[in-house]
Design a protein around this motif. Structure first.
Motif, PDB file in Angstrom:
ATOM      1  N   LEU A  69       0.846  -1.189   0.000  1.00  0.00           N
ATOM      2  CA  LEU A  69       0.000   0.000   0.000  1.00  0.00           C
ATOM      3  C   LEU A  69       0.880   1.238   0.000  1.00  0.00           C
ATOM      4  O   LEU A  69       1.987   1.216   0.555  1.00  0.00           O
ATOM      5  N   PRO A  70       0.429   2.334  -0.602  1.00  0.00           N
ATOM      6  CA  PRO A  70       1.245   3.549  -0.605  1.00  0.00           C
ATOM      7  C   PRO A  70       1.380   4.128   0.803  1.00  0.00           C
ATOM      8  O   PRO A  70       0.500   3.938   1.650  1.00  0.00           O
ATOM      9  N   GLN A  71       2.458   4.819   1.004  1.00  0.00           N
ATOM     10  CA  GLN A  71       2.682   5.518   2.277  1.00  0.00           C
ATOM     11  C   GLN A  71       2.394   6.999   2.035  1.00  0.00           C
ATOM     12  O   GLN A  71       3.001   7.629   1.173  1.00  0.00           O
ATOM     13  N   VAL A  72       1.462   7.526   2.781  1.00  0.00           N
ATOM     14  CA  VAL A  72       1.038   8.911   2.649  1.00  0.00           C
ATOM     15  C   VAL A  72       1.064   9.515   4.037  1.00  0.00           C
ATOM     16  O   VAL A  72       0.677   8.871   5.006  1.00  0.00           O
ATOM     17  N   GLY A  73       1.556  10.739   4.119  1.00  0.00           N
ATOM     18  CA  GLY A  73       1.585  11.355   5.434  1.00  0.00           C
ATOM     19  C   GLY A  73       1.992  12.807   5.393  1.00  0.00           C
ATOM     20  O   GLY A  73       2.128  13.414   4.338  1.00  0.00           O
ATOM     21  N   ARG A  74       2.225  13.300   6.579  1.00  0.00           N
ATOM     22  CA  ARG A  74       2.554  14.704   6.755  1.00  0.00           C
ATOM     23  C   ARG A  74       3.658  14.772   7.805  1.00  0.00           C
ATOM     24  O   ARG A  74       3.631  14.044   8.790  1.00  0.00           O
ATOM     25  N   ILE A  75       4.619  15.629   7.570  1.00  0.00           N
ATOM     26  CA  ILE A  75       5.682  15.891   8.533  1.00  0.00           C
ATOM     27  C   ILE A  75       5.515  17.346   8.967  1.00  0.00           C
ATOM     28  O   ILE A  75       5.621  18.256   8.140  1.00  0.00           O
ATOM     29  N   GLY A  76       5.231  17.530  10.215  1.00  0.00           N
ATOM     30  CA  GLY A  76       4.965  18.886  10.687  1.00  0.00           C
ATOM     31  C   GLY A  76       3.656  19.398  10.122  1.00  0.00           C
ATOM     32  O   GLY A  76       2.754  18.631   9.789  1.00  0.00           O
TER      33      GLY A  76
END
Length: 148
Positions: A69-76
């Motif tokens: 599965l794709p990795q999706v996210g936010r840093i800060g």
């Protein structure tokens, strides 16, 4: 894209040119002649293209996640990412671009759904990542050839 484990994929570009990809090479190495790998696969899918010249051929590493599965996210607060298409980038990145744009506009519902997918570390760490991936690729390539 096809239904193989080690899939091939294709789509038309905005100017109606065929973009065809596949021929996965695991282990962070570039093949000497990518066209020799892609052309037979392309002709199996589209035999009518046997005399077509390939204008561009390239290769590159891709990120295969353990869950596929794709990795999706936010840093800060202001750094967003999407990675780990696991060989589905040609189709997935169209959706990812829209989802990231929505999140930047403050509509994060679909982004949060992707960001909530689980991420697992690769068993064996960095030492065994390449050999285990190569063995897995060989196994799934054999399954594709046998139609299993």
């Amino acid at each position: 894209e096809d239904c193989n484990y080690l899939l091939d994929y294709y789509r038309l570009s905005g100017d109606k040119r065929l973009i065809y990809g596949g021929g996965v090479i695991y282990g962070a190495r570039d093949p000497a002649d990518i066209e020799a790998i892609i052309r037979p696969k392309m002709l199996k899918t589209f035999p009518q293209l046997k005399d077509v010249k390939i204008d561009f051929a390239w290769t590159g590493n891709f990120l295969l996640t353990l869950s596929r599965l794709p990795q999706v996210g936010r840093i800060g607060d202001n750094l967003y990412y999407s990675q780990g298409c696991s060989g589905h980038g040609v189709t997935y990145t169209h959706v990812a671009g829209k989802v990231l744009a929505e999140a930047l506009r403050g509509q994060a519902e679909r982004f949060d759904a992707f960001a909530g997918l689980p991420h697992y570390p690769f068993p064996g760490g960095k030492l065994f990542r390449v050999p285990f991936t190569a063995i897995g690729a060989w196994y799934y390539s054999l399954r594709d050839k046998l139609g299993v």
